[in-house]
Write an enzyme that holds these catalytic residues in place. Structure first.
Site, PDB file in Angstrom:
ATOM      1  N   GLU A  46      26.047  49.425  23.701  1.00 55.99           N
ATOM      2  CA  GLU A  46      26.428  50.661  24.369  1.00 55.99           C
ATOM      3  C   GLU A  46      25.188  51.467  24.751  1.00 55.99           C
ATOM      4  OE1 GLU A  46      29.341  52.746  21.923  1.00 55.99           O
ATOM      5  OE2 GLU A  46      29.895  50.835  20.984  1.00 55.99           O
ATOM      6  N   GLU A  90      34.025  59.478  26.764  1.00 58.01           N
ATOM      7  CA  GLU A  90      34.663  59.494  25.455  1.00 58.01           C
ATOM      8  C   GLU A  90      34.392  60.846  24.808  1.00 58.01           C
ATOM      9  OE1 GLU A  90      34.326  57.182  21.106  1.00 58.01           O
ATOM     10  OE2 GLU A  90      33.106  56.537  22.810  1.00 58.01           O
TER      11      GLU A  90
END
Length: 397
Positions: A203, A312
């Site tokens: 990520e 997110e």
């Protein structure tokens, strides 16, 4: 796979140190986390950037990397299917009308630079450790599983686009914002997820996370796990694994951000599996930052099965209400360019090390009245989407 935080945990949990006081445990952890610097730089945002010799970086605390030989650059970069393919990012910050927008630098650059042969590491302070629930959990994601379509991930909420298949990397441009975060243990981010099976991720993106950094600055981050965040992985260089080769980019370093209706600051990220070494390399703009060795992974040692892009947030539901933490700029996708958060010029890398444009993206927006997403195709932006929102509002109580 051995626990990556074993080397930190040992200062407080093995027999030889089990009688250390809380203060001694913190000091031992700080000594382990902060490698001796060749030079230190005080940033305008309050960070201290330590220039650590490249061979002394945290990566080499990992048992699998004790005898690892550093690769300074990849042998091959992904190639475009067609050099004139406008749907593949050209590594330029191109605005919606085709004009150029601003490149960005990290704030610590104004006060110095790290010498060749070193890497910049944001120093961990005592107060950073004390904000966490435990020394062992410092720098790790909590109460989360890999974001899968049509699943609920605890108190984490998403507005993401994704594609399934066999992938060897991805490239995308993300504009930078400074979203409001309601609680110190909530965060807001925009990122790329490279997913292997249902357990492994690489990520990279930007985030605002007061509980980790102690402020509300917008910061570059990386993360990885090979067991669905259960024991392995951490943010940036807080544990061993990622090998940094760049002396100009600080993981966890602050960025200047975009202004609603004004200047749009953006970063282009490229992550790909280099065919010869099979390591996963990270490039920011035109800077090679470093790599995740293939030996860290099982599924990702071969290929990725999904790529996700998007936002997110953590919603703790304080007081029985949805959080007012922003995603992206805090505005919904319908607001468009210079107002909403975007990810554009999206590309994926195939088995031939070729970067192509996905023309169809699936989306997940589990709380669309709080945070939404809207995809499209454009001559300058290729495959793109706007995403984000304000969190709590009249339709998101």
């Amino acid at each position: 796979m051995m626990l990556l935080l074993l080397s930190v945990t040992r200062y407080c949990c093995v027999d030889s140190n089990r009688f250390l006081s809380s203060e001694e445990k913190v000091e031992a952890a700080l000594k382990h986390l902060n490698k001796p610097p060749v030079k230190s730089i005080k940033s305008t945002d309050g960070d201290i950037i330590d220039c650590v010799h490249i061979s002394h970086q945290p990566a080499f605390d990992h048992p699998l990397l004790k005898n690892h030989t550093i690769k300074m650059r990849p042998t091959y970069n992904p190639k475009r299917l067609n050099k004139n393919d406008i749907n593949v990012s050209s590594m330029m910050n191109t605005s919606k009308d085709g004009s150029s927008s601003s490149y960005v630098t990290q704030l610590w650059h104004t006060n110095g630079k790290c010498p060749k042969g070193t890497i910049p590491i944001r120093r961990t302070k005592k107060e950073d450790l004390l904000r966490g629930n435990s020394i062992e959990g410092f720098g790790k994601k909590k109460n989360v599983s890999i974001a899968q379509p049509n699943t609920i991930n605890s108190n984490h909420e998403y507005a993401i686009a994704y594609t399934n298949g066999e992938f060897y990397g991805t490239q995308a441009t993300l504009n930078l914002w400074n979203p409001y975060v309601q609680e110190s243990n909530e965060f807001s981010l925009a990122q790329i997820w490279i997913v292997g099976g249902s357990l492994e991720t690489i990520e990279v993106g930007w985030q605002v996370y007061p509980g980790l950094y102690g402020d509300t600055n917008t910061r570059l981050f990386i993360y990885w796990t090979n067991d669905d965040y259960q024991t392995t992985g951490c943010y940036n260089l807080k544990c061993s694994g990622f090998i940094q080769t760049n002396n100009r980019i600080a993981l966890g370093g602050s960025f200047s951000t975009s202004q609603i209706g004004g200047t749009q600051n953006a970063i282009t990220l490229l992550v790909w599996k280099e065919p010869k070494t099979e390591n996963w390399w990270l490039q920011l703009q035109n800077e090679i930052v470093g790599y995740w060795p293939s030996s860290l992974f099982s599924y990702l040692s071969v290929s990725a099965s999904q790529i996700h892009w998007g936002g997110e947030v953590v919603n703790l539901g304080t007081g029985g209400h949805h959080t007012s933490t922003d995603m992206g700029s805090g505005l919904f996708p319908i607001e468009g360019y210079t107002k909403a958060s975007y990810i554009r010029n999206i590309g994926t890398v195939d088995a031939f090390n070729t970067l192509t444009t996905p023309t169809v993206l699936s989306v997940v927006h589990d709380q669309y009245n709080c945070y939404d997403i809207s995809t499209g195709i454009d001559a300058n932006w290729g495959s793109y989407f706007y995403f984000g929102g304000p969190g709590r509002n009249v339709n998101c109580p």
